[in-house]
Write a protein that holds these residues in place. Structure first.
Motif, PDB file in Angstrom:
ATOM      1  N   VAL A 190      21.355  -4.250 -41.955  1.00 36.28           N
ATOM      2  CA  VAL A 190      21.679  -3.641 -43.323  1.00 36.28           C
ATOM      3  C   VAL A 190      21.413  -4.487 -44.498  1.00 36.28           C
ATOM      4  O   VAL A 190      20.906  -3.855 -45.292  1.00 36.28           O
ATOM      5  N   LEU A 191      22.103  -5.698 -44.526  1.00 34.11           N
ATOM      6  CA  LEU A 191      21.753  -6.455 -45.481  1.00 34.11           C
ATOM      7  C   LEU A 191      20.371  -6.911 -45.913  1.00 34.11           C
ATOM      8  O   LEU A 191      19.820  -7.111 -47.090  1.00 34.11           O
ATOM      9  N   GLN A 192      19.627  -7.074 -44.855  1.00 34.70           N
ATOM     10  CA  GLN A 192      18.169  -7.320 -45.029  1.00 34.70           C
ATOM     11  C   GLN A 192      17.270  -6.159 -45.393  1.00 34.70           C
ATOM     12  O   GLN A 192      16.597  -6.389 -46.537  1.00 34.70           O
ATOM     13  N   GLN A 193      17.950  -5.021 -45.279  1.00 41.89           N
ATOM     14  CA  GLN A 193      17.328  -3.635 -45.802  1.00 41.89           C
ATOM     15  C   GLN A 193      17.529  -3.589 -47.294  1.00 41.89           C
ATOM     16  O   GLN A 193      16.505  -3.484 -47.980  1.00 41.89           O
ATOM     17  N   ILE A 194      18.683  -3.918 -47.694  1.00 39.63           N
ATOM     18  CA  ILE A 194      19.074  -4.306 -49.182  1.00 39.63           C
ATOM     19  C   ILE A 194      18.171  -5.276 -49.787  1.00 39.63           C
ATOM     20  O   ILE A 194      17.854  -4.870 -50.866  1.00 39.63           O
ATOM     21  N   SER A 195      18.211  -6.327 -49.356  1.00 39.24           N
ATOM     22  CA  SER A 195      17.618  -7.470 -49.818  1.00 39.24           C
ATOM     23  C   SER A 195      15.888  -7.270 -50.112  1.00 39.24           C
ATOM     24  O   SER A 195      15.303  -7.409 -51.185  1.00 39.24           O
ATOM     25  N   GLU A 196      15.584  -6.576 -49.073  1.00 43.14           N
ATOM     26  CA  GLU A 196      14.025  -6.102 -49.285  1.00 43.14           C
ATOM     27  C   GLU A 196      13.842  -5.042 -50.431  1.00 43.14           C
ATOM     28  O   GLU A 196      12.953  -5.223 -51.212  1.00 43.14           O
ATOM     29  N   LYS A 197      14.780  -4.224 -50.682  1.00 36.65           N
ATOM     30  CA  LYS A 197      14.730  -3.294 -51.763  1.00 36.65           C
ATOM     31  C   LYS A 197      14.878  -3.871 -53.014  1.00 36.65           C
ATOM     32  O   LYS A 197      14.183  -3.761 -54.096  1.00 36.65           O
ATOM     33  N   LEU A 198      15.744  -4.877 -52.924  1.00 34.65           N
ATOM     34  CA  LEU A 198      15.855  -5.738 -54.079  1.00 34.65           C
ATOM     35  C   LEU A 198      14.576  -6.477 -54.501  1.00 34.65           C
ATOM     36  O   LEU A 198      14.320  -6.820 -55.846  1.00 34.65           O
ATOM     37  N   LEU A 199      13.974  -7.032 -53.606  1.00 35.20           N
ATOM     38  CA  LEU A 199      12.701  -7.659 -53.641  1.00 35.20           C
ATOM     39  C   LEU A 199      11.545  -6.812 -54.311  1.00 35.20           C
ATOM     40  O   LEU A 199      10.842  -7.165 -55.285  1.00 35.20           O
ATOM     41  N   ALA A 200      11.732  -5.548 -53.649  1.00 39.36           N
ATOM     42  CA  ALA A 200      10.556  -4.483 -54.148  1.00 39.36           C
ATOM     43  C   ALA A 200      10.622  -4.318 -55.625  1.00 39.36           C
ATOM     44  O   ALA A 200       9.991  -3.873 -56.437  1.00 39.36           O
ATOM     45  N   GLU A 201      12.043  -4.107 -56.113  1.00 40.69           N
ATOM     46  CA  GLU A 201      12.144  -3.704 -57.553  1.00 40.69           C
ATOM     47  C   GLU A 201      12.047  -4.880 -58.449  1.00 40.69           C
ATOM     48  O   GLU A 201      12.336  -4.876 -59.704  1.00 40.69           O
ATOM     49  N   GLY A 202      11.693  -5.957 -57.585  1.00 40.65           N
ATOM     50  CA  GLY A 202      11.541  -6.981 -58.803  1.00 40.65           C
ATOM     51  C   GLY A 202      12.944  -7.857 -59.047  1.00 40.65           C
ATOM     52  O   GLY A 202      13.018  -8.706 -60.131  1.00 40.65           O
TER      53      GLY A 202
END
Length: 53
Positions: free
Chosen positions: A13-25
């Motif tokens: 779950v934390l990896q998914q959140i982190s990936e979204k934060l990366l995608a949003e810049g």
């Protein structure tokens, strides 16, 4: 009673959140690597895993 898979689930779950934060810049690639390493260490130290059985 031990429930296995909690660490893996929480880390996922934390990896998914982190990936979204990366995608949003919001995070850089280096920050993502550091955050994932910290999250993995934290999750696997707090929750039971199949390896502990």
């Amino acid at each position: 009673m031990n429930k296995y898979g909690q660490a893996e689930y929480a880390y996922g779950v934390l990896q998914q959140i982190s990936e979204k934060l990366l995608a949003e810049g919001i995070l850089t690639e280096e920050q993502l690597k550091q955050l994932n390493a910290l999250n993995k260490e934290d999750c696997f130290s707090r929750f039971c895993t199949a390896l502990a059985a």
